[in-house]
Design an enzyme around this catalytic site. Structure first.
Site, PDB file in Angstrom:
ATOM      1  CB  VAL A  88      -0.922   0.022   1.241  1.00 31.72           C
ATOM      2  CG1 VAL A  88      -1.832   1.240   1.205  1.00 31.72           C
ATOM      3  CG2 VAL A  88      -1.730  -1.265   1.353  1.00 31.72           C
ATOM      4  CB  ILE A  89       2.340   3.421  -2.349  1.00 25.65           C
ATOM      5  CG1 ILE A  89       3.298   2.230  -2.401  1.00 25.65           C
ATOM      6  CG2 ILE A  89       3.117   4.739  -2.354  1.00 25.65           C
ATOM      7  CD1 ILE A  89       4.075   2.121  -3.712  1.00 25.65           C
ATOM      8  CB  SER A 145       2.393  16.860   1.981  1.00 22.80           C
ATOM      9  OG  SER A 145       3.351  16.529   2.965  1.00 22.80           O
ATOM     10  CG  HIS A 169       8.569   9.159  -0.293  1.00 25.67           C
ATOM     11  ND1 HIS A 169       9.861   8.693  -0.372  1.00 25.67           N
ATOM     12  CD2 HIS A 169       7.859   8.178   0.311  1.00 25.67           C
ATOM     13  CE1 HIS A 169       9.922   7.486   0.157  1.00 25.67           C
ATOM     14  NE2 HIS A 169       8.718   7.153   0.577  1.00 25.67           N
ATOM     15  CG  PHE A 204       1.589  -4.332  -9.530  1.00 30.55           C
ATOM     16  CD1 PHE A 204       2.871  -4.040  -9.116  1.00 30.55           C
ATOM     17  CD2 PHE A 204       0.622  -3.344  -9.450  1.00 30.55           C
ATOM     18  CE1 PHE A 204       3.195  -2.784  -8.626  1.00 30.55           C
ATOM     19  CE2 PHE A 204       0.932  -2.080  -8.966  1.00 30.55           C
ATOM     20  CZ  PHE A 204       2.223  -1.804  -8.551  1.00 30.55           C
ATOM     21  NE  ARG A 213      -8.462   2.355  -6.188  1.00 31.06           N
ATOM     22  CZ  ARG A 213      -9.301   3.372  -6.009  1.00 31.06           C
ATOM     23  NH1 ARG A 213      -9.765   3.643  -4.813  1.00 31.06           N
ATOM     24  NH2 ARG A 213      -9.700   4.118  -7.022  1.00 31.06           N
TER      25      ARG A 213
END
EC number: 2.5.1.78
Length: 155
Positions: A82-83, A87, A90, A115, A129
């Site tokens: 999980v990405i 702010s 990155h 993936f 999700r």
């Protein structure tokens, strides 16, 4: 003339899976794991055919996936993580590198690698999700892995 069509089927019987899972944002990642395991079991596989490797986060997924692929122990690898955008830039760098790295491992090793890494704008999208409104992307990644193994076996 009829074109011969070859595609994978959704039968997980006798397939050995490795889940490579990033721990960062684990409360969401665990839902992806549950979805992947559910999919495998619903399609004829069993928990005994699944091994799980946990790494710190999404950046480490390609490294662990490659090591696992080169072990020769598994028919498919399912990467889960999980990405969530913050702010700073990155997010963009991390998402791009994880995606490219995982794809490169699949190409280098010819082991099917699915993936299942969420890249979302916010935590709400990630939760959606991982099993609420937008299905479970862990489940979807496992379906891809099952289908790809069965396709590879026909080539």
């Amino acid at each position: 003339m009829q074109v011969k069509q070859i595609e994978g089927v959704l039968n997980a019987k006798d397939i050995r899976f490795a889940l490579v899972v990033g721990r960062f944002n684990d409360f969401i990642g665990q839902k992806l794991v549950e979805g992947a395991i559910d999919c495998i079991c619903r399609h004829g596989g069993s928990e005994e055919c699944i091994a799980m490797y946990r790494c710190p986060g999404a950046f480490e997924l390609p490294m662990v996936a490659k090591k696992v692929a080169l072990s020769g122990k598994y028919d498919a690898i399912i990467t889960l993580g999980v990405i969530i955008r913050g702010s700073t830039p990155h997010f963009d760098v991390l998402a791009a590198e994880a995606t490219k790295g995982i794809a490169q491992v699949a190409l280098d090793t010819m082991v099917p690698i699915a993936f299942g890494v969420l890249t979302t704008e916010n935590i709400e999208q990630a939760i959606e999700r991982a099993g609420t409104k937008a299905g479970n992307k862990g489940f979807d990644a496992a379906m891809t892995a099952i289908e790809m193994v069965n396709l590879y076996r026909q080539i």
